[in-house]
Design a protein around this motif. Structure first.
Motif, PDB file in Angstrom:
ATOM      1  N   PRO A   1      81.080  45.686  61.986  1.00 31.30           N
ATOM      2  CA  PRO A   1      81.632  44.468  61.728  1.00 31.30           C
ATOM      3  C   PRO A   1      81.681  44.145  60.073  1.00 31.30           C
ATOM      4  N   GLU A   2      80.760  44.549  59.522  1.00 33.29           N
ATOM      5  CA  GLU A   2      80.596  44.480  58.139  1.00 33.29           C
ATOM      6  C   GLU A   2      80.956  45.462  57.119  1.00 33.29           C
ATOM      7  N   LEU A   3      82.176  46.244  57.773  1.00 39.31           N
ATOM      8  CA  LEU A   3      82.606  47.363  57.000  1.00 39.31           C
ATOM      9  C   LEU A   3      83.306  46.919  55.740  1.00 39.31           C
ATOM     10  N   ILE A   4      83.987  46.175  55.481  1.00 43.92           N
ATOM     11  CA  ILE A   4      84.512  45.656  54.180  1.00 43.92           C
ATOM     12  C   ILE A   4      83.485  45.161  53.264  1.00 43.92           C
ATOM     13  N   ALA A   5      82.490  44.546  53.671  1.00 44.66           N
ATOM     14  CA  ALA A   5      81.619  43.962  52.752  1.00 44.66           C
ATOM     15  C   ALA A   5      80.599  45.273  52.314  1.00 44.66           C
ATOM     16  N   LYS A   6      80.362  46.103  53.085  1.00 47.58           N
ATOM     17  CA  LYS A   6      79.366  47.228  52.843  1.00 47.58           C
ATOM     18  C   LYS A   6      80.224  48.208  51.996  1.00 47.58           C
ATOM     19  N   VAL A   7      81.449  48.383  52.224  1.00 45.01           N
ATOM     20  CA  VAL A   7      81.998  49.639  51.472  1.00 45.01           C
ATOM     21  C   VAL A   7      82.209  48.830  50.082  1.00 45.01           C
ATOM     22  N   THR A   8      82.563  47.551  50.076  1.00 47.47           N
ATOM     23  CA  THR A   8      82.853  47.174  48.582  1.00 47.47           C
ATOM     24  C   THR A   8      81.335  46.925  47.800  1.00 47.47           C
ATOM     25  N   ASP A   9      80.474  46.681  48.504  1.00 46.10           N
ATOM     26  CA  ASP A   9      79.012  46.636  47.922  1.00 46.10           C
ATOM     27  C   ASP A   9      78.555  48.151  47.353  1.00 46.10           C
ATOM     28  N   VAL A  10      78.829  49.036  48.203  1.00 44.27           N
ATOM     29  CA  VAL A  10      78.121  50.303  47.999  1.00 44.27           C
ATOM     30  C   VAL A  10      79.013  50.953  46.633  1.00 44.27           C
ATOM     31  N   VAL A  11      80.539  50.969  46.811  1.00 44.89           N
ATOM     32  CA  VAL A  11      81.341  51.602  45.761  1.00 44.89           C
ATOM     33  C   VAL A  11      81.436  50.767  44.515  1.00 44.89           C
ATOM     34  N   GLY A  12      80.908  49.429  44.693  1.00 45.66           N
ATOM     35  CA  GLY A  12      80.788  48.823  43.478  1.00 45.66           C
ATOM     36  C   GLY A  12      79.587  49.217  42.532  1.00 45.66           C
ATOM     37  N   LEU A  13      78.535  49.495  43.389  1.00 44.67           N
ATOM     38  CA  LEU A  13      77.210  49.967  42.814  1.00 44.67           C
ATOM     39  C   LEU A  13      77.675  51.275  41.831  1.00 44.67           C
ATOM     40  N   TYR A  14      78.370  52.120  42.533  1.00 42.32           N
ATOM     41  CA  TYR A  14      78.629  53.597  42.026  1.00 42.32           C
ATOM     42  C   TYR A  14      79.704  53.316  40.762  1.00 42.32           C
TER      43      TYR A  14
END
Length: 354
Positions: A147-160
């Motif tokens: 359910p937090e797919l968008i938030a987690k993808v945005t967070d991890v990719v932002g780190l990268y």
């Protein structure tokens, strides 16, 4: 009375000899070329028939065809009647449906489908090539229902793509159940034109789990091998990572494995506020770049290795990590969060539509 040798036309001997030697020419054409060549060498019809394995009338017939039309006379004549028309769309439509249950198979083969449609397997294979259909292939898929797919993808990719200043981004995970396998016979070394060979059977000597943290900015790896795969071992590894990067903010990317979320782990992280955890979405561990490195060590150090004990295996892993860190390179992420989410949504929609 002995029949005189067959006279070949200018320049055709070379072509006939190439047909006899070729592995791609139809067997019938190669056989006819051999008959003509033997006849040109003065061999009798009876002996030619014995050598080639055909009847004497067959030999005399092909001699006469060549004498009349030359090399063109060795090809099959056009058959009378209208060629059978095969509906290409029917071949593809049938291929895309499951085979009848009475056949007991999961998918069509070209020969099975050709028999079913009463055509040739080459016709089926050609239709498959033109339509890009490959019934023998099968791939796996999995999409995240987090359910937090968008938030987690945005967070991890932002780190990268934009790591925090004065901080280190580490991709953390464990490669469990690495087996110490010893082959039942020594490996045969590689030689020119011959690959290295090993026996298909092996002896198991135990397993180990590799905990690893990949620094994406440098590509260096901090790793430790543990006999078990519990939260106690994971916590011990986190403490080693913290010691390896003192007085620095650490951002750890990890998956949602239960061990990573134990209360003991959460309590330790709370006592170490400089360490921040970022979870990948469920069923999306491929977003953790240390998985790429796990593939590298598997291919280059583990898969083809022979190990008589777990200690030998762990020594090999430590040696690889040391050598890797001497030649390490940054791991660069290229996909944006929007690109990943667009593809994930498209794949999910495609699956649910079916």
């Amino acid at each position: 009375m002995r029949i005189p040798a067959l006279v070949l036309r200018d320049g055709e001997r070379k072509q006939l000899e190439s047909w006899v030697r070729s592995s791609s020419v139809r067997a019938g054409l190669a056989q006819r070329a051999r008959i003509v060549l033997l006849a040109a060498d003065g061999v009798s019809n009876t002996e030619i028939a014995e050598r080639v394995g055909v009847s004497r009338p067959t030999v005399t017939g092909w001699r006469a065809r060549y004498a009349k039309d030359g090399i063109d006379g060795l090809f099959d004549e056009q058959r009378s009647g209208r060629p059978r028309q095969v509906d290409r769309l029917k071949i593809i439509a049938t291929t895309l449906r499951p085979p009848p249950q009475r056949l007991g198979v999961t998918h069509w083969s070209s020969r099975l489908l050709a028999q079913h449609l009463k055509t040739s397997n080459s016709t089926v294979a050609k239709a498959w090539r033109e339509a890009g259909v490959q019934p023998w292939r099968s791939e796996t898929f999995k999409f995240s229902t987090d359910p937090e797919l968008i938030a987690k993808v945005t967070d991890v990719v932002g780190l990268y793509l934009a790591p925090p200043e004065n901080a280190v981004v580490l991709c953390v995970d464990e490669k469990s159940q690495i087996q110490a396998l010893d082959r039942t016979a020594p490996m045969l070394p590689m030689r020119p034109f011959v690959p290295a060979k090993r026996t298909h059977d092996y002896v198991r000597h135990g397993t180990t789990t590799l905990f690893a943290a990949l620094d994406i900015a440098t590509g260096t790896v901090t790793g430790i091998c543990q006999p078990r795969h519990r939260h106690q071992e994971f916590l011990r590894f986190l403490k080693q990572v913290a010691k390896a990067y003192p007085d620095t903010d650490l951002h750890l990317v990890m998956d949602n494995y239960a061990t990573h979320k134990r209360i003991e782990i959460r309590d330790w992280l709370a006592d170490n506020p400089r360490i921040h955890v970022h979870f990948t979405p469920t069923s999306a561990s491929w977003m953790n770049l240390v998985e790429v490195w796990f593939g590298i060590i598997e291919r280059q150090a583990i898969h083809r290795g022979t190990f008589t004990s777990v200690s030998q295996l762990t020594g090999k892993i430590r040696g690889f990590i040391n050598g890797w860190n001497d030649r390490a390179h940054p791991f660069v992420w290229t996909k944006t969060a929007d690109q990943i989410l667009t593809k994930a949504i498209r794949k999910t929609t495609s699956i649910t539509d079916h």
